[in-house]
Scaffold this motif. Sequence first.
Motif, PDB file in Angstrom:
ATOM      1  N   PRO A  43      73.148  40.793 -77.747  1.00  0.00           N
ATOM      2  CA  PRO A  43      74.454  40.676 -77.095  1.00  0.00           C
ATOM      3  C   PRO A  43      74.902  41.930 -76.360  1.00  0.00           C
ATOM      4  CG  PRO A  43      74.602  40.077 -79.425  1.00  0.00           C
ATOM      5  CD  PRO A  43      73.216  40.541 -79.166  1.00  0.00           C
ATOM      6  N   GLU A  44      74.462  43.097 -76.797  1.00  0.00           N
ATOM      7  CA  GLU A  44      74.855  44.340 -76.128  1.00  0.00           C
ATOM      8  C   GLU A  44      74.210  44.473 -74.754  1.00  0.00           C
ATOM      9  OE1 GLU A  44      73.835  47.418 -78.832  1.00  0.00           O
ATOM     10  OE2 GLU A  44      75.333  46.824 -80.311  1.00  0.00           O
ATOM     11  N   ILE A  45      73.010  43.936 -74.607  1.00  0.00           N
ATOM     12  CA  ILE A  45      72.299  44.026 -73.334  1.00  0.00           C
ATOM     13  C   ILE A  45      72.566  42.799 -72.459  1.00  0.00           C
ATOM     14  CG2 ILE A  45      70.020  44.129 -72.265  1.00  0.00           C
ATOM     15  CD1 ILE A  45      69.065  45.542 -74.835  1.00  0.00           C
TER      16      ILE A  45
END
Length: 109
Positions: A43-45
């Motif tokens: 989710p961060e990328i």
Amino acid sequence: MMPQVRHFYCSDCKLRFAVFRIKRGKRFCPECGDTIAVSTFNPEIHGKPIRKKPEKAWTLGEERKLLHFLYETDLYYKEIAVELGRTLRSVQRKIERKQTWIGRHQKKV
């Protein structure tokens, strides 16, 4: 035991997909069929996870219209769904639940 769900992301198609109980091996993108651009979803990328729309509750008026269309007209389920602005599956499930409820509460002779 619940099946294990693994989420992957294809950077070529910009598609997030889930695979159930994956063992060793390559993960194929369901859109392009490629394995090179597929990676584990992060989710961060790749951005926030996709959320489902909240379900729209049935109102009493909609249920009355559903029963009217079902018992007093010759409309098919698909036509009833269009009239009510609902999906075909939601209309089918509602009719199944109503028929179960009606069958359970009928007087036995």
